[in-house]
Motif scaffolding. Structure first.
Motif, PDB file in Angstrom:
ATOM      1  N   GLY A 199       0.783  -1.233   0.090  1.00  0.00           N
ATOM      2  CA  GLY A 199       0.121   0.097  -0.012  1.00  0.00           C
ATOM      3  C   GLY A 199       0.819   1.224  -0.150  1.00  0.00           C
ATOM      4  O   GLY A 199       0.278   2.309   0.383  1.00  0.00           O
ATOM      5  N   GLY A 200       2.130   1.052  -0.632  1.00  0.00           N
ATOM      6  CA  GLY A 200       2.887   2.490  -0.627  1.00  0.00           C
ATOM      7  C   GLY A 200       3.496   2.630   0.734  1.00  0.00           C
ATOM      8  O   GLY A 200       4.094   3.585   0.773  1.00  0.00           O
ATOM      9  N   MET A 201       3.478   1.829   1.677  1.00  0.00           N
ATOM     10  CA  MET A 201       4.124   2.026   3.164  1.00  0.00           C
ATOM     11  C   MET A 201       5.324   1.647   3.263  1.00  0.00           C
ATOM     12  O   MET A 201       6.025   2.393   4.231  1.00  0.00           O
ATOM     13  N   VAL A 202       6.061   0.873   2.570  1.00  0.00           N
ATOM     14  CA  VAL A 202       7.349   0.187   2.788  1.00  0.00           C
ATOM     15  C   VAL A 202       8.046   0.446   1.612  1.00  0.00           C
ATOM     16  O   VAL A 202       7.736   0.334   0.520  1.00  0.00           O
ATOM     17  N   VAL A 203       9.261   1.382   1.789  1.00  0.00           N
ATOM     18  CA  VAL A 203      10.532   1.365   0.727  1.00  0.00           C
ATOM     19  C   VAL A 203      11.490   0.390   0.929  1.00  0.00           C
ATOM     20  O   VAL A 203      12.300   0.594   1.856  1.00  0.00           O
ATOM     21  N   ASN A 204      11.391  -0.785   0.517  1.00  0.00           N
ATOM     22  CA  ASN A 204      12.549  -1.927   0.998  1.00  0.00           C
ATOM     23  C   ASN A 204      12.528  -2.835  -0.133  1.00  0.00           C
ATOM     24  O   ASN A 204      11.917  -3.231  -0.960  1.00  0.00           O
ATOM     25  N   ALA A 205      13.761  -3.830   0.196  1.00  0.00           N
ATOM     26  CA  ALA A 205      13.581  -5.269  -0.666  1.00  0.00           C
ATOM     27  C   ALA A 205      14.254  -6.074   0.279  1.00  0.00           C
ATOM     28  O   ALA A 205      14.824  -5.963   1.315  1.00  0.00           O
ATOM     29  N   ALA A 206      13.994  -7.470  -0.225  1.00  0.00           N
ATOM     30  CA  ALA A 206      14.602  -8.537   0.539  1.00  0.00           C
ATOM     31  C   ALA A 206      14.685  -9.737  -0.162  1.00  0.00           C
ATOM     32  O   ALA A 206      14.076  -9.850  -1.340  1.00  0.00           O
ATOM     33  N   VAL A 207      15.595 -10.753   0.259  1.00  0.00           N
ATOM     34  CA  VAL A 207      15.630 -12.025  -0.424  1.00  0.00           C
ATOM     35  C   VAL A 207      15.544 -13.070   0.534  1.00  0.00           C
ATOM     36  O   VAL A 207      15.816 -12.959   1.596  1.00  0.00           O
ATOM     37  N   ALA A 208      14.910 -13.975   0.147  1.00  0.00           N
ATOM     38  CA  ALA A 208      14.450 -15.135   1.080  1.00  0.00           C
ATOM     39  C   ALA A 208      14.646 -16.641   0.237  1.00  0.00           C
ATOM     40  O   ALA A 208      14.430 -16.657  -0.827  1.00  0.00           O
ATOM     41  N   GLY A 209      15.405 -17.530   0.907  1.00  0.00           N
ATOM     42  CA  GLY A 209      15.442 -18.746   0.682  1.00  0.00           C
ATOM     43  C   GLY A 209      16.960 -19.094   0.551  1.00  0.00           C
ATOM     44  O   GLY A 209      17.767 -18.583  -0.286  1.00  0.00           O
ATOM     45  N   PHE A 210      17.421 -20.370   0.932  1.00  0.00           N
ATOM     46  CA  PHE A 210      18.638 -20.842   0.655  1.00  0.00           C
ATOM     47  C   PHE A 210      18.880 -21.535  -0.848  1.00  0.00           C
ATOM     48  O   PHE A 210      19.944 -21.085  -1.393  1.00  0.00           O
ATOM     49  N   LEU A 211      17.832 -22.102  -1.339  1.00  0.00           N
ATOM     50  CA  LEU A 211      17.979 -23.032  -2.502  1.00  0.00           C
ATOM     51  C   LEU A 211      17.551 -22.037  -3.812  1.00  0.00           C
ATOM     52  O   LEU A 211      16.382 -21.354  -3.466  1.00  0.00           O
ATOM     53  N   PRO A 212      18.154 -21.955  -4.784  1.00  0.00           N
ATOM     54  CA  PRO A 212      18.051 -21.106  -5.949  1.00  0.00           C
ATOM     55  C   PRO A 212      16.362 -21.555  -6.454  1.00  0.00           C
ATOM     56  O   PRO A 212      15.880 -20.859  -6.893  1.00  0.00           O
ATOM     57  N   ARG A 213      16.296 -22.739  -6.648  1.00  0.00           N
ATOM     58  CA  ARG A 213      14.808 -23.037  -6.881  1.00  0.00           C
ATOM     59  C   ARG A 213      13.818 -22.726  -5.962  1.00  0.00           C
ATOM     60  O   ARG A 213      12.431 -22.532  -6.469  1.00  0.00           O
ATOM     61  N   LEU A 214      13.971 -22.348  -4.870  1.00  0.00           N
ATOM     62  CA  LEU A 214      12.867 -21.598  -4.064  1.00  0.00           C
ATOM     63  C   LEU A 214      13.016 -20.142  -3.596  1.00  0.00           C
ATOM     64  O   LEU A 214      12.131 -19.532  -3.187  1.00  0.00           O
ATOM     65  N   ARG A 215      14.155 -19.761  -4.285  1.00  0.00           N
ATOM     66  CA  ARG A 215      14.750 -18.415  -3.489  1.00  0.00           C
ATOM     67  C   ARG A 215      13.792 -17.395  -4.289  1.00  0.00           C
ATOM     68  O   ARG A 215      13.519 -17.446  -5.417  1.00  0.00           O
ATOM     69  N   CYS A 216      13.379 -16.498  -3.525  1.00  0.00           N
ATOM     70  CA  CYS A 216      12.515 -15.201  -4.247  1.00  0.00           C
ATOM     71  C   CYS A 216      13.248 -13.864  -3.884  1.00  0.00           C
ATOM     72  O   CYS A 216      13.794 -13.645  -2.642  1.00  0.00           O
ATOM     73  N   VAL A 217      13.100 -12.918  -4.646  1.00  0.00           N
ATOM     74  CA  VAL A 217      13.453 -11.615  -4.383  1.00  0.00           C
ATOM     75  C   VAL A 217      12.368 -10.855  -4.150  1.00  0.00           C
ATOM     76  O   VAL A 217      11.469 -10.650  -5.163  1.00  0.00           O
ATOM     77  N   PHE A 218      12.019  -9.951  -3.179  1.00  0.00           N
ATOM     78  CA  PHE A 218      10.830  -9.264  -2.987  1.00  0.00           C
ATOM     79  C   PHE A 218      11.310  -7.761  -3.061  1.00  0.00           C
ATOM     80  O   PHE A 218      12.220  -7.210  -2.500  1.00  0.00           O
ATOM     81  N   LEU A 219      10.709  -6.968  -4.041  1.00  0.00           N
ATOM     82  CA  LEU A 219      10.667  -5.331  -4.030  1.00  0.00           C
ATOM     83  C   LEU A 219       9.400  -4.631  -3.824  1.00  0.00           C
ATOM     84  O   LEU A 219       8.501  -5.084  -4.323  1.00  0.00           O
ATOM     85  N   THR A 220       9.461  -3.804  -2.884  1.00  0.00           N
ATOM     86  CA  THR A 220       8.093  -3.406  -2.436  1.00  0.00           C
ATOM     87  C   THR A 220       7.560  -2.422  -3.503  1.00  0.00           C
ATOM     88  O   THR A 220       8.351  -1.845  -4.351  1.00  0.00           O
ATOM     89  N   ASP A 221       6.315  -2.258  -3.538  1.00  0.00           N
ATOM     90  CA  ASP A 221       5.604  -1.293  -4.446  1.00  0.00           C
ATOM     91  C   ASP A 221       6.028  -0.076  -4.314  1.00  0.00           C
ATOM     92  O   ASP A 221       6.218   0.760  -5.292  1.00  0.00           O
ATOM     93  N   ALA A 222       6.402   0.535  -3.209  1.00  0.00           N
ATOM     94  CA  ALA A 222       6.838   1.913  -2.990  1.00  0.00           C
ATOM     95  C   ALA A 222       8.254   1.940  -3.659  1.00  0.00           C
ATOM     96  O   ALA A 222       8.626   3.276  -4.092  1.00  0.00           O
ATOM     97  N   LEU A 223       9.136   1.050  -3.340  1.00  0.00           N
ATOM     98  CA  LEU A 223      10.508   1.022  -3.905  1.00  0.00           C
ATOM     99  C   LEU A 223      10.298   1.055  -5.390  1.00  0.00           C
ATOM    100  O   LEU A 223      11.094   1.970  -5.978  1.00  0.00           O
ATOM    101  N   MET A 224       9.445   0.586  -6.075  1.00  0.00           N
ATOM    102  CA  MET A 224       9.213   0.761  -7.478  1.00  0.00           C
ATOM    103  C   MET A 224       8.948   1.766  -7.942  1.00  0.00           C
ATOM    104  O   MET A 224       9.453   2.272  -9.115  1.00  0.00           O
ATOM    105  N   THR A 225       8.252   2.561  -7.399  1.00  0.00           N
ATOM    106  CA  THR A 225       7.728   4.025  -7.628  1.00  0.00           C
ATOM    107  C   THR A 225       8.456   5.148  -7.383  1.00  0.00           C
ATOM    108  O   THR A 225       8.489   6.061  -7.930  1.00  0.00           O
ATOM    109  N   GLN A 226       9.347   4.912  -6.182  1.00  0.00           N
ATOM    110  CA  GLN A 226      10.114   6.122  -5.762  1.00  0.00           C
ATOM    111  C   GLN A 226      11.600   6.100  -6.286  1.00  0.00           C
ATOM    112  O   GLN A 226      12.427   7.049  -5.935  1.00  0.00           O
ATOM    113  N   LEU A 227      11.929   5.019  -6.631  1.00  0.00           N
ATOM    114  CA  LEU A 227      13.416   4.883  -7.106  1.00  0.00           C
ATOM    115  C   LEU A 227      13.433   4.793  -8.684  1.00  0.00           C
ATOM    116  O   LEU A 227      12.525   4.111  -9.346  1.00  0.00           O
ATOM    117  N   THR A 228      14.691   5.182  -9.240  1.00  0.00           N
ATOM    118  CA  THR A 228      14.812   5.103 -10.730  1.00  0.00           C
ATOM    119  C   THR A 228      15.125   3.514 -10.891  1.00  0.00           C
ATOM    120  O   THR A 228      15.387   2.819 -10.035  1.00  0.00           O
TER     121      THR A 228
END
Length: 253
Positions: free
Chosen positions: A43-72
């Motif tokens: 909801g535009g409340m968090v500007v951040n990113a994270a990675v989760a997962g040991f194994l490449p087949r399960l690993r995900c990268v998370f980019l928040t919606d606010a990060l996407m709109t406020q950064l180039t």
């Protein structure tokens, strides 16, 4: 638990386009694999990113919606590179080791100084005190000091290493001023989240200090090498502590 986070958080895959292509190219250059790059709806409340997962087949990268709109796109790639740095330097595993280290110290003490521990327990009993309560207080205080002082300081070193990785990833991509792009991303994230840029967190150095590290390494690459050696030394000491009970058992067994 990336599979759990995907369901607990509101996420959707980053749609195909120039940004996704840019991030996938950065991942390919770094030898990084993940099952998905996800946009995390806050909801535009968090500007951040994270990675989760040991194994490449399960690993995900998370980019928040606010990060996407406020950064180039370049700044998003810098943040993405930082997250790749955590994986490439095995920071998740190292943090797990850092959490195990106090247990290893206790096990080593029990193996190396069994008579001393028994003697302390005898003194407590002779003084009319129970053993469990005093020892429990000592353990709790020791763990608290370790978590906030040692674990926190080590985590801040790892964050600095991930920052430097992100800068190098940008430089390899051809960004002529990778440090400026990366520091701009840090400053925007701090401002958007209402952070005091001079205030340090438990696991993160202040934005001001992180920017100083990047600027200093850009001006003096030798300092960057010294910083990496400091991280390697701290990691070597950590590994020695974690393995010390096993080493002692082999030595005396």
């Amino acid at each position: 638990f990336p599979w759990l986070l995907r369901r607990v958080w509101r996420t959707w895959p980053l749609e195909p386009g120039p940004l996704r292509g840019r991030l996938e190219a950065a991942a390919g250059r770094a030898g990084f694999r993940a099952s998905e790059i996800l946009v995390w709806h806050t909801g535009g409340m968090v500007v951040n990113a994270a990675v989760a997962g040991f194994l490449p087949r399960l690993r995900c990268v998370f980019l928040t919606d606010a990060l996407m709109t406020q950064l180039t796109d370049e700044e998003i790639e810098a943040v993405f590179g930082h997250e790749i740095g955590h994986v490439r330097h095995r920071h998740l595993m190292l943090r797990v080791m850092a959490m195990i280290a106090p247990v290893s110290v206790v096990l080593l003490a029990q193996q190396a100084f069994p008579m001393a521990i028994s003697q302390v327990e005898g003194w407590l009993l002779a003084g009319g005190m129970g053993v469990q309560a005093p020892m429990g207080v000592v353990v709790l205080v020791g763990m608290g000091l370790y978590v906030f002082l040692v674990f926190g300081a080590y985590s801040r070193l790892l964050e600095g290493q991930a920052d430097l990785f992100g800068c190098r990833a940008l430089a390899c991509e051809g960004d002529g001023d990778a440090t400026t792009t990366f520091t701009s991303a840090l400053e925007k994230i701090a401002a958007a989240n209402g952070m005091n840029r001079r205030a340090s967190g438990w696991q993160h150095a202040s934005i001001a200090r992180r920017v100083r590290l990047l600027d200093r390494v850009a001006d003096d690459p030798a300092y960057g090498r010294r910083f990496q050696r400091r991280v390697q030394l701290a990691t070597g000491v950590l590994a020695a502590i974690v393995l010390s009970p096993v080493a002692w058992g082999l030595l005396v067994g």
